[in-house]
Write a protein that holds these residues in place. Structure first.
Motif, PDB file in Angstrom:
ATOM      1  N   THR A  80       0.832  -1.209   0.000  1.00 32.16           N
ATOM      2  CA  THR A  80       0.000   0.000   0.000  1.00 32.16           C
ATOM      3  C   THR A  80       0.866   1.258   0.000  1.00 32.16           C
ATOM      4  O   THR A  80       0.590   2.211  -0.739  1.00 32.16           O
ATOM      5  N   ARG A  81       1.922   1.262   0.825  1.00 29.82           N
ATOM      6  CA  ARG A  81       2.819   2.427   0.841  1.00 29.82           C
ATOM      7  C   ARG A  81       3.457   2.634  -0.522  1.00 29.82           C
ATOM      8  O   ARG A  81       3.594   3.771  -0.996  1.00 29.82           O
ATOM      9  N   CYS A  82       3.847   1.556  -1.170  1.00 31.13           N
ATOM     10  CA  CYS A  82       4.470   1.660  -2.488  1.00 31.13           C
ATOM     11  C   CYS A  82       3.483   2.253  -3.499  1.00 31.13           C
ATOM     12  O   CYS A  82       3.840   3.143  -4.271  1.00 31.13           O
ATOM     13  N   THR A  83       2.252   1.761  -3.485  1.00 29.92           N
ATOM     14  CA  THR A  83       1.270   2.280  -4.447  1.00 29.92           C
ATOM     15  C   THR A  83       0.876   3.725  -4.117  1.00 29.92           C
ATOM     16  O   THR A  83       0.580   4.502  -5.033  1.00 29.92           O
ATOM     17  N   MET A  84       0.913   4.094  -2.846  1.00 30.63           N
ATOM     18  CA  MET A  84       0.637   5.491  -2.487  1.00 30.63           C
ATOM     19  C   MET A  84       1.737   6.402  -3.023  1.00 30.63           C
ATOM     20  O   MET A  84       1.476   7.524  -3.463  1.00 30.63           O
ATOM     21  N   ALA A  90       2.195  10.310  -9.650  1.00 27.67           N
ATOM     22  CA  ALA A  90       1.230  10.589 -10.713  1.00 27.67           C
ATOM     23  C   ALA A  90       0.579  11.954 -10.496  1.00 27.67           C
ATOM     24  O   ALA A  90       0.422  12.731 -11.455  1.00 27.67           O
ATOM     25  N   LYS A  91       0.236  12.263  -9.255  1.00 30.20           N
ATOM     26  CA  LYS A  91      -0.366  13.576  -8.966  1.00 30.20           C
ATOM     27  C   LYS A  91       0.619  14.702  -9.274  1.00 30.20           C
ATOM     28  O   LYS A  91       0.244  15.716  -9.871  1.00 30.20           O
ATOM     29  N   ASP A  92       1.877  14.516  -8.888  1.00 30.04           N
ATOM     30  CA  ASP A  92       2.897  15.527  -9.172  1.00 30.04           C
ATOM     31  C   ASP A  92       3.059  15.732 -10.676  1.00 30.04           C
ATOM     32  O   ASP A  92       3.170  16.870 -11.145  1.00 30.04           O
ATOM     33  N   LEU A  93       3.051  14.652 -11.433  1.00 32.29           N
ATOM     34  CA  LEU A  93       3.179  14.756 -12.885  1.00 32.29           C
ATOM     35  C   LEU A  93       1.970  15.461 -13.482  1.00 32.29           C
ATOM     36  O   LEU A  93       2.115  16.344 -14.342  1.00 32.29           O
ATOM     37  N   VAL A 103       0.175  10.358 -17.491  1.00 31.32           N
ATOM     38  CA  VAL A 103       0.012  10.093 -16.057  1.00 31.32           C
ATOM     39  C   VAL A 103      -0.405   8.639 -15.840  1.00 31.32           C
ATOM     40  O   VAL A 103       0.134   7.941 -14.963  1.00 31.32           O
ATOM     41  N   ARG A 104      -1.349   8.166 -16.674  1.00 35.11           N
ATOM     42  CA  ARG A 104      -1.786   6.760 -16.557  1.00 35.11           C
ATOM     43  C   ARG A 104      -0.631   5.801 -16.832  1.00 35.11           C
ATOM     44  O   ARG A 104      -0.486   4.788 -16.146  1.00 35.11           O
ATOM     45  N   ALA A 105       0.181   6.111 -17.828  1.00 28.98           N
ATOM     46  CA  ALA A 105       1.325   5.250 -18.161  1.00 28.98           C
ATOM     47  C   ALA A 105       2.320   5.206 -17.002  1.00 28.98           C
ATOM     48  O   ALA A 105       2.822   4.136 -16.645  1.00 28.98           O
ATOM     49  N   LEU A 106       2.604   6.365 -16.413  1.00 26.12           N
ATOM     50  CA  LEU A 106       3.505   6.410 -15.255  1.00 26.12           C
ATOM     51  C   LEU A 106       2.933   5.573 -14.113  1.00 26.12           C
ATOM     52  O   LEU A 106       3.649   4.786 -13.491  1.00 26.12           O
TER      53      LEU A 106
END
Length: 138
Positions: A80-84, A90-93, A103-106
């Protein structure tokens, strides 16, 4: 987490849990039930003594179940921490002006990497759990 990634993790974890149950937990359950039955055969013991005997019989299995549950929770927390972290990236991008497909690809690459890393942890986690289960006094 994308469905394919989630299904992959779930499959690997379920296989590990089934292996632990088949090779270790099931044997412990058998011992616990046989031991408990012997407690119930003690006709001269008081109700409290029989109850204590049954509790002693159940203790190794309870320890084993707690051990497996704790390790699975730690594994889930790490994933979960990794996916967060991926969500944050993704939000930063996205906030920097990137388009949704980028963003989806990242996100997909990042979550895929998390899944790969954590699936690769399963064999050592399984060995450690088996060793710990074997070390529980019966």
């Amino acid at each position: 987490m994308a469905e394919a990634h989630q299904a992959r993790v779930q499959t690997v974890v379920e296989e590990m849990v089934q292996s632990l149950e088949r090779d270790h937990i099931r044997k412990m359950q058998g011992r616990m039930f046989r031991c408990s039955a012997e407690c119930c055969e003690r006709s001269t013991d008081s109700m409290a003594e029989v109850h204590q005997c049954i509790e002693r019989c159940h203790a190794p299995l309870a320890t084993a179940q707690a051990l497996v549950t704790t390790d699975l929770e730690k594994f889930q927390d790490r994933l979960t921490r990794c996916t967060m972290h991926c969500n944050d990236k993704a939000k930063d991008l996205f906030d920097s002006g990137a388009k949704e497909p980028a963003v989806r690809a990242l996100m997909d690459r990042c979550v895929g990497s998390c899944v790969d890393d954590h699936v690769n942890l399963i064999p050592s986690m399984t060995r450690r759990l088996k060793d710990n289960l074997d070390s529980i006094p019966q």
